[in-house]
Write a protein that holds these residues in place. Structure first.
Motif, PDB file in Angstrom:
ATOM      1  N   ILE A  20       5.742  60.001 -42.572  1.00 17.44           N
ATOM      2  CA  ILE A  20       7.210  59.935 -42.507  1.00 17.44           C
ATOM      3  C   ILE A  20       7.699  58.623 -43.100  1.00 17.44           C
ATOM      4  O   ILE A  20       8.650  58.599 -43.895  1.00 17.44           O
ATOM      5  CB  ILE A  20       7.695  60.112 -41.049  1.00 17.44           C
ATOM      6  CG1 ILE A  20       7.431  61.545 -40.584  1.00 17.44           C
ATOM      7  CG2 ILE A  20       9.165  59.753 -40.913  1.00 17.44           C
ATOM      8  CD1 ILE A  20       7.639  61.774 -39.103  1.00 17.44           C
ATOM      9  N   VAL A  21       7.043  57.526 -42.731  1.00 14.47           N
ATOM     10  CA  VAL A  21       7.431  56.211 -43.267  1.00 14.47           C
ATOM     11  C   VAL A  21       7.252  56.178 -44.782  1.00 14.47           C
ATOM     12  O   VAL A  21       8.118  55.689 -45.517  1.00 14.47           O
ATOM     13  CB  VAL A  21       6.610  55.089 -42.585  1.00 14.47           C
ATOM     14  CG1 VAL A  21       6.809  53.764 -43.292  1.00 14.47           C
ATOM     15  CG2 VAL A  21       6.990  54.979 -41.122  1.00 14.47           C
ATOM     16  N   THR A  23       7.255  58.715 -46.867  1.00 13.91           N
ATOM     17  CA  THR A  23       8.232  59.596 -47.507  1.00 13.91           C
ATOM     18  C   THR A  23       9.588  58.924 -47.594  1.00 13.91           C
ATOM     19  O   THR A  23      10.247  58.963 -48.643  1.00 13.91           O
ATOM     20  CB  THR A  23       8.344  60.919 -46.729  1.00 13.91           C
ATOM     21  OG1 THR A  23       7.065  61.548 -46.706  1.00 13.91           O
ATOM     22  CG2 THR A  23       9.355  61.844 -47.370  1.00 13.91           C
ATOM     23  N   ILE A  24      10.004  58.287 -46.513  1.00 13.97           N
ATOM     24  CA  ILE A  24      11.282  57.562 -46.535  1.00 13.97           C
ATOM     25  C   ILE A  24      11.199  56.415 -47.533  1.00 13.97           C
ATOM     26  O   ILE A  24      12.143  56.178 -48.302  1.00 13.97           O
ATOM     27  CB  ILE A  24      11.641  57.064 -45.117  1.00 13.97           C
ATOM     28  CG1 ILE A  24      11.953  58.257 -44.214  1.00 13.97           C
ATOM     29  CG2 ILE A  24      12.813  56.092 -45.167  1.00 13.97           C
ATOM     30  CD1 ILE A  24      12.104  57.911 -42.753  1.00 13.97           C
ATOM     31  N   MET A  27      11.601  57.564 -51.071  1.00 10.95           N
ATOM     32  CA  MET A  27      12.975  57.924 -51.426  1.00 10.95           C
ATOM     33  C   MET A  27      13.820  56.693 -51.707  1.00 10.95           C
ATOM     34  O   MET A  27      14.769  56.763 -52.471  1.00 10.95           O
ATOM     35  CB  MET A  27      13.608  58.743 -50.299  1.00 10.95           C
ATOM     36  CG  MET A  27      13.077  60.146 -50.206  1.00 10.95           C
ATOM     37  SD  MET A  27      14.014  61.151 -49.058  1.00 10.95           S
ATOM     38  CE  MET A  27      13.036  60.952 -47.586  1.00 10.95           C
ATOM     39  N   THR A  28      13.471  55.579 -51.082  1.00 13.56           N
ATOM     40  CA  THR A  28      14.270  54.370 -51.269  1.00 13.56           C
ATOM     41  C   THR A  28      13.694  53.447 -52.324  1.00 13.56           C
ATOM     42  O   THR A  28      14.395  52.578 -52.824  1.00 13.56           O
ATOM     43  CB  THR A  28      14.365  53.581 -49.941  1.00 13.56           C
ATOM     44  OG1 THR A  28      13.058  53.228 -49.512  1.00 13.56           O
ATOM     45  CG2 THR A  28      15.055  54.408 -48.882  1.00 13.56           C
ATOM     46  N   TRP A  36       3.495  54.978 -52.439  1.00 17.25           N
ATOM     47  CA  TRP A  36       4.906  55.354 -52.554  1.00 17.25           C
ATOM     48  C   TRP A  36       5.076  56.505 -53.541  1.00 17.25           C
ATOM     49  O   TRP A  36       6.037  57.256 -53.475  1.00 17.25           O
ATOM     50  CB  TRP A  36       5.753  54.174 -53.006  1.00 17.25           C
ATOM     51  CG  TRP A  36       5.741  53.015 -52.067  1.00 17.25           C
ATOM     52  CD1 TRP A  36       5.238  51.786 -52.321  1.00 17.25           C
ATOM     53  CD2 TRP A  36       6.250  52.966 -50.735  1.00 17.25           C
ATOM     54  NE1 TRP A  36       5.388  50.973 -51.231  1.00 17.25           N
ATOM     55  CE2 TRP A  36       6.014  51.670 -50.245  1.00 17.25           C
ATOM     56  CE3 TRP A  36       6.875  53.892 -49.905  1.00 17.25           C
ATOM     57  CZ2 TRP A  36       6.382  51.282 -48.965  1.00 17.25           C
ATOM     58  CZ3 TRP A  36       7.239  53.505 -48.629  1.00 17.25           C
ATOM     59  CH2 TRP A  36       6.999  52.213 -48.169  1.00 17.25           C
TER      60      TRP A  36
END
Length: 82
Positions: A20-21, A23-24, A27-28, A36
């Motif tokens: 989850i970390v 994936t976030i 995206m950023t 990443w």
């Protein structure tokens, strides 16, 4: 084997959190470097890889515990009724 299964399950949960970390973060983050670049695939890759490594770790630590407990003694619990 029971300890290997527990390690596997715990590491899979950690893998989901890391996925989850990642994936976030993907995206950023605008760069395609390191984990990443996995993007949403990290939600699948991280739990599977962590679960596999956790299973192997569980086998190793169970083997090591059994080996060392022969030399130093095992863990003993004394329970009292309250």
């Amino acid at each position: 084997m029971p300890s290997a299964k527990i390690f596997c399950a715990l590491h899979a949960v950690v893998g989901v959190i890391l996925g989850i970390v990642a994936t976030i973060g993907s995206m950023t983050n605008q760069t395609d470097e390191g984990f990443w670049s996995l993007g949403p695939w990290s939600l699948l890759v991280f739990p599977v890889v962590n679960a596999g490594l956790g299973f192997l770790t569980g086998i190793f630590f169970a083997w090591a515990y059994n080996l060392f407990s022969q030399w130093f003694g095992g863990i003993e619990f004394e329970l009292e009724e309250i």
